[in-house]
Design a protein around this motif. Sequence first.
Motif: not given
Length: 180
Positions: A143-155, A159-167
Motif C-alpha cells: 500500500q505504501e513504498k517498500v521499507g524492507g522484507y524478511s525471509v524464513k522457511f517452514r514446512f 514448523p519453521f526450519i532454521p536456516h543459515k545465511d551462506e551467501r
Amino acid sequence: MPIDNNEYHVDMSFTGKQLKLARPIGIAVAIAGLLFVFSTMTTNIAASLLPMSDDYLQAMIPPAPDGGEAIGLTMLTHEISEKTISVSGTIKNRTNQAMANVLAVVQMIDTTGRFPQTVEVPVMPPVLPPQGTATFMTMATLQEKVGGYSVKFRFADGPFIPHKDERSAPVTITAQPETK
C-alpha cells in the motif's frame, strides 16, 4: 392378493423385546459425542490429547551433518519498483535427508510499518534432495513504498526450519592510485 403382516416375519435377536433405555442411552451418547467434538474444536483440550508439542514438530526437521541449520540460504535478490517488490532466492538442503513441502515465507513491510504483507510460496522443486538446491520467487504490491522484507522457511503445516545465511560476500573492486 394382499399379504398378511404376520405372513412374512424376520426374527432378530431384539425382536419383540421392549427396550425402554435404548433411546435415552442413544441420545446421551450422541450429545456426549457432539460435546466432545465441540470442545476439541473450541478449546485447548485437543492439545493435551494429541502429541503435537514443539518437541514433536522439531523432530520433523532433519539434522545437518555439522549439527547446524538444515537449510542454507545461498542467494537472495530483490527488485523494487515504486510499491512493488519482487524477491527471489536459492536455498540448499544441508542435510542428508530429502525434505518435501518446504515453503519460503516472505514478509514484506512498507515504510509506515502498518501494512505488512506475508506471502508463502513453495520452493521448486517440491522435494528438496539431500545436499540439493531449490529456488523460490514471489512478488507483491504494498500500500505504501517498500521499507524492507524478511525471509524464513517452514514446512507446509509444520514448523519453521532454521536456516543459515551462506551467501557469498559481493565482489568489490577498489581503485588504487597508481604510484610512480
